[in-house]
Design a protein around this motif. Structure first.
Motif, PDB file in Angstrom:
ATOM      1  N   THR A   1     -11.070   8.262   5.725  1.00 48.26           N
ATOM      2  CA  THR A   1      -9.848   8.344   6.521  1.00 48.26           C
ATOM      3  C   THR A   1      -8.631   8.485   5.609  1.00 48.26           C
ATOM      4  O   THR A   1      -8.765   8.548   4.385  1.00 48.26           O
ATOM      5  CB  THR A   1      -9.684   7.074   7.368  1.00 48.26           C
ATOM      6  OG1 THR A   1      -9.449   5.966   6.490  1.00 48.26           O
ATOM      7  CG2 THR A   1     -10.898   6.817   8.240  1.00 48.26           C
ATOM      8  N   ALA A   2      -7.449   8.460   6.217  1.00 52.82           N
ATOM      9  CA  ALA A   2      -6.210   8.549   5.447  1.00 52.82           C
ATOM     10  C   ALA A   2      -6.090   7.396   4.445  1.00 52.82           C
ATOM     11  O   ALA A   2      -5.579   7.582   3.341  1.00 52.82           O
ATOM     12  CB  ALA A   2      -5.010   8.567   6.387  1.00 52.82           C
ATOM     13  N   ILE A   3      -6.560   6.214   4.809  1.00 50.37           N
ATOM     14  CA  ILE A   3      -6.531   5.074   3.874  1.00 50.37           C
ATOM     15  C   ILE A   3      -7.383   5.401   2.650  1.00 50.37           C
ATOM     16  O   ILE A   3      -6.957   5.231   1.508  1.00 50.37           O
ATOM     17  CB  ILE A   3      -7.032   3.779   4.546  1.00 50.37           C
ATOM     18  CG1 ILE A   3      -6.105   3.354   5.672  1.00 50.37           C
ATOM     19  CG2 ILE A   3      -7.173   2.652   3.510  1.00 50.37           C
ATOM     20  CD1 ILE A   3      -6.636   2.217   6.526  1.00 50.37           C
ATOM     21  N   ASP A   4      -8.597   5.874   2.884  1.00 53.02           N
ATOM     22  CA  ASP A   4      -9.498   6.229   1.786  1.00 53.02           C
ATOM     23  C   ASP A   4      -8.902   7.346   0.932  1.00 53.02           C
ATOM     24  O   ASP A   4      -9.075   7.366  -0.286  1.00 53.02           O
ATOM     25  CB  ASP A   4     -10.856   6.669   2.331  1.00 53.02           C
ATOM     26  CG  ASP A   4     -11.503   5.603   3.190  1.00 53.02           C
ATOM     27  OD1 ASP A   4     -11.568   4.444   2.741  1.00 53.02           O
ATOM     28  OD2 ASP A   4     -11.928   5.929   4.318  1.00 53.02           O
ATOM     29  N   PHE A   5      -8.197   8.279   1.574  1.00 52.26           N
ATOM     30  CA  PHE A   5      -7.562   9.390   0.862  1.00 52.26           C
ATOM     31  C   PHE A   5      -6.562   8.862  -0.166  1.00 52.26           C
ATOM     32  O   PHE A   5      -6.585   9.261  -1.333  1.00 52.26           O
ATOM     33  CB  PHE A   5      -6.875  10.324   1.863  1.00 52.26           C
ATOM     34  CG  PHE A   5      -6.282  11.552   1.255  1.00 52.26           C
ATOM     35  CD1 PHE A   5      -7.076  12.642   0.944  1.00 52.26           C
ATOM     36  CD2 PHE A   5      -4.923  11.624   0.992  1.00 52.26           C
ATOM     37  CE1 PHE A   5      -6.533  13.784   0.374  1.00 52.26           C
ATOM     38  CE2 PHE A   5      -4.366  12.764   0.421  1.00 52.26           C
ATOM     39  CZ  PHE A   5      -5.172  13.846   0.113  1.00 52.26           C
ATOM     40  N   LEU A   6      -5.696   7.936   0.251  1.00 51.38           N
ATOM     41  CA  LEU A   6      -4.722   7.381  -0.688  1.00 51.38           C
ATOM     42  C   LEU A   6      -5.395   6.557  -1.781  1.00 51.38           C
ATOM     43  O   LEU A   6      -4.983   6.600  -2.936  1.00 51.38           O
ATOM     44  CB  LEU A   6      -3.686   6.524   0.049  1.00 51.38           C
ATOM     45  CG  LEU A   6      -2.704   7.273   0.931  1.00 51.38           C
ATOM     46  CD1 LEU A   6      -1.691   6.304   1.537  1.00 51.38           C
ATOM     47  CD2 LEU A   6      -1.985   8.370   0.177  1.00 51.38           C
ATOM     48  N   CYS A   7      -6.428   5.818  -1.428  1.00 52.61           N
ATOM     49  CA  CYS A   7      -7.147   5.018  -2.424  1.00 52.61           C
ATOM     50  C   CYS A   7      -7.861   5.913  -3.435  1.00 52.61           C
ATOM     51  O   CYS A   7      -7.858   5.634  -4.639  1.00 52.61           O
ATOM     52  CB  CYS A   7      -8.144   4.088  -1.745  1.00 52.61           C
ATOM     53  SG  CYS A   7      -7.385   2.784  -0.740  1.00 52.61           S
ATOM     54  N   THR A   8      -8.452   7.005  -2.965  1.00 50.63           N
ATOM     55  CA  THR A   8      -9.226   7.893  -3.823  1.00 50.63           C
ATOM     56  C   THR A   8      -8.353   8.771  -4.706  1.00 50.63           C
ATOM     57  O   THR A   8      -8.602   8.885  -5.911  1.00 50.63           O
ATOM     58  CB  THR A   8     -10.150   8.790  -2.965  1.00 50.63           C
ATOM     59  OG1 THR A   8     -11.008   7.956  -2.188  1.00 50.63           O
ATOM     60  CG2 THR A   8     -10.985   9.722  -3.828  1.00 50.63           C
ATOM     61  N   PHE A   9      -7.350   9.412  -4.123  1.00 47.71           N
ATOM     62  CA  PHE A   9      -6.587  10.422  -4.862  1.00 47.71           C
ATOM     63  C   PHE A   9      -5.235   9.953  -5.379  1.00 47.71           C
ATOM     64  O   PHE A   9      -4.617  10.631  -6.193  1.00 47.71           O
ATOM     65  CB  PHE A   9      -6.395  11.669  -3.997  1.00 47.71           C
ATOM     66  CG  PHE A   9      -7.695  12.332  -3.658  1.00 47.71           C
ATOM     67  CD1 PHE A   9      -8.408  13.027  -4.618  1.00 47.71           C
ATOM     68  CD2 PHE A   9      -8.232  12.227  -2.394  1.00 47.71           C
ATOM     69  CE1 PHE A   9      -9.619  13.618  -4.324  1.00 47.71           C
ATOM     70  CE2 PHE A   9      -9.435  12.818  -2.074  1.00 47.71           C
ATOM     71  CZ  PHE A   9     -10.138  13.510  -3.046  1.00 47.71           C
ATOM     72  N   PHE A  10      -4.748   8.821  -4.911  1.00 46.05           N
ATOM     73  CA  PHE A  10      -3.462   8.313  -5.365  1.00 46.05           C
ATOM     74  C   PHE A  10      -3.580   6.918  -5.963  1.00 46.05           C
ATOM     75  O   PHE A  10      -2.582   6.222  -6.136  1.00 46.05           O
ATOM     76  CB  PHE A  10      -2.446   8.343  -4.218  1.00 46.05           C
ATOM     77  CG  PHE A  10      -2.075   9.750  -3.827  1.00 46.05           C
ATOM     78  CD1 PHE A  10      -1.052  10.423  -4.461  1.00 46.05           C
ATOM     79  CD2 PHE A  10      -2.786  10.417  -2.843  1.00 46.05           C
ATOM     80  CE1 PHE A  10      -0.716  11.720  -4.112  1.00 46.05           C
ATOM     81  CE2 PHE A  10      -2.472  11.719  -2.486  1.00 46.05           C
ATOM     82  CZ  PHE A  10      -1.428  12.371  -3.127  1.00 46.05           C
ATOM     83  N   ASN A  11      -4.813   6.516  -6.264  1.00 45.54           N
ATOM     84  CA  ASN A  11      -5.094   5.273  -6.979  1.00 45.54           C
ATOM     85  C   ASN A  11      -4.430   4.052  -6.333  1.00 45.54           C
ATOM     86  O   ASN A  11      -3.906   3.191  -7.024  1.00 45.54           O
ATOM     87  CB  ASN A  11      -4.667   5.405  -8.444  1.00 45.54           C
ATOM     88  CG  ASN A  11      -5.400   4.431  -9.318  1.00 45.54           C
ATOM     89  OD1 ASN A  11      -6.527   4.062  -9.037  1.00 45.54           O
ATOM     90  ND2 ASN A  11      -4.759   4.003 -10.384  1.00 45.54           N
ATOM     91  N   MET A  12      -4.442   4.015  -5.003  1.00 48.76           N
ATOM     92  CA  MET A  12      -3.848   2.882  -4.298  1.00 48.76           C
ATOM     93  C   MET A  12      -4.912   1.859  -3.936  1.00 48.76           C
ATOM     94  O   MET A  12      -6.057   2.210  -3.707  1.00 48.76           O
ATOM     95  CB  MET A  12      -3.173   3.349  -3.009  1.00 48.76           C
ATOM     96  CG  MET A  12      -1.874   4.012  -3.201  1.00 48.76           C
ATOM     97  SD  MET A  12      -1.064   4.172  -1.607  1.00 48.76           S
ATOM     98  CE  MET A  12       0.568   4.553  -2.151  1.00 48.76           C
ATOM     99  N   ARG A  13      -4.491   0.614  -3.883  1.00 45.09           N
ATOM    100  CA  ARG A  13      -5.353  -0.435  -3.349  1.00 45.09           C
ATOM    101  C   ARG A  13      -5.269  -0.374  -1.834  1.00 45.09           C
ATOM    102  O   ARG A  13      -4.294   0.120  -1.275  1.00 45.09           O
ATOM    103  CB  ARG A  13      -4.880  -1.795  -3.855  1.00 45.09           C
ATOM    104  CG  ARG A  13      -5.047  -1.956  -5.356  1.00 45.09           C
ATOM    105  CD  ARG A  13      -4.354  -3.200  -5.870  1.00 45.09           C
ATOM    106  NE  ARG A  13      -4.251  -4.235  -4.862  1.00 45.09           N
ATOM    107  CZ  ARG A  13      -4.813  -5.449  -4.954  1.00 45.09           C
ATOM    108  NH1 ARG A  13      -5.470  -5.780  -6.010  1.00 45.09           N
ATOM    109  NH2 ARG A  13      -4.677  -6.336  -3.975  1.00 45.09           N
ATOM    110  N   PHE A  14      -6.275  -0.898  -1.157  1.00 52.31           N
ATOM    111  CA  PHE A  14      -6.329  -0.878   0.302  1.00 52.31           C
ATOM    112  C   PHE A  14      -5.038  -1.430   0.913  1.00 52.31           C
ATOM    113  O   PHE A  14      -4.453  -0.821   1.814  1.00 52.31           O
ATOM    114  CB  PHE A  14      -7.543  -1.681   0.782  1.00 52.31           C
ATOM    115  CG  PHE A  14      -7.652  -1.771   2.275  1.00 52.31           C
ATOM    116  CD1 PHE A  14      -8.259  -0.756   3.001  1.00 52.31           C
ATOM    117  CD2 PHE A  14      -7.150  -2.867   2.963  1.00 52.31           C
ATOM    118  CE1 PHE A  14      -8.360  -0.831   4.385  1.00 52.31           C
ATOM    119  CE2 PHE A  14      -7.251  -2.957   4.340  1.00 52.31           C
ATOM    120  CZ  PHE A  14      -7.853  -1.928   5.050  1.00 52.31           C
ATOM    121  N   GLN A  15      -4.599  -2.588   0.439  1.00 52.98           N
ATOM    122  CA  GLN A  15      -3.392  -3.233   0.974  1.00 52.98           C
ATOM    123  C   GLN A  15      -2.178  -2.306   0.879  1.00 52.98           C
ATOM    124  O   GLN A  15      -1.416  -2.163   1.828  1.00 52.98           O
ATOM    125  CB  GLN A  15      -3.097  -4.531   0.198  1.00 52.98           C
ATOM    126  CG  GLN A  15      -4.187  -5.561   0.267  1.00 52.98           C
ATOM    127  CD  GLN A  15      -4.180  -6.311   1.577  1.00 52.98           C
ATOM    128  OE1 GLN A  15      -3.146  -6.547   2.158  1.00 52.98           O
ATOM    129  NE2 GLN A  15      -5.356  -6.659   2.057  1.00 52.98           N
TER     130      GLN A  15
END
Length: 97
Positions: free
Chosen positions: A63-77
């Motif tokens: 999902t969009a959450i996974d997208f940011l975590c995968t490609f923008f090195n973000m933590r879930f929070q």
């Protein structure tokens, strides 16, 4: 480092269902039409439709959450907070791959 934030199920749902194209557009990232999907111009193996993405080179998907975590090195929070605030231009995040 972000602190623990107890999100409701609705907050996570709303964040996860954010249109990926809207995120990329707001950050100045280009996307191109590819049939019924969109392709990320910076990474042609990544295609998305609505809030779901698939990376054909690695098999990553989500999902969009996974997208940011995968490609923008973000933590879930951080990803949930970013998506729920909808002010993508006011939040600094950079592409990690």
């Amino acid at each position: 480092m972000s602190k623990f934030i107890p999100f409701t199920e609705e907050e996570i749902y709303v964040a996860a269902h954010t249109e990926i194209k809207n995120i990329l557009d707001a950050k100045g990232e280009k996307s191109e039409r590819s049939g019924t999907e969109w392709m990320w111009a910076a990474n042609h193996s990544v295609k998305f439709r609505g809030h779901i993405f698939y990376d054909h080179s690695t098999g990553d998907k989500g999902t969009a959450i996974d997208f940011l975590c995968t490609f923008f090195n973000m933590r879930f929070q951080d990803a949930v907070c970013t998506l729920n605030c909808k002010d993508y231009n006011g939040i600094e995040f950079e592409r990690s791959r």
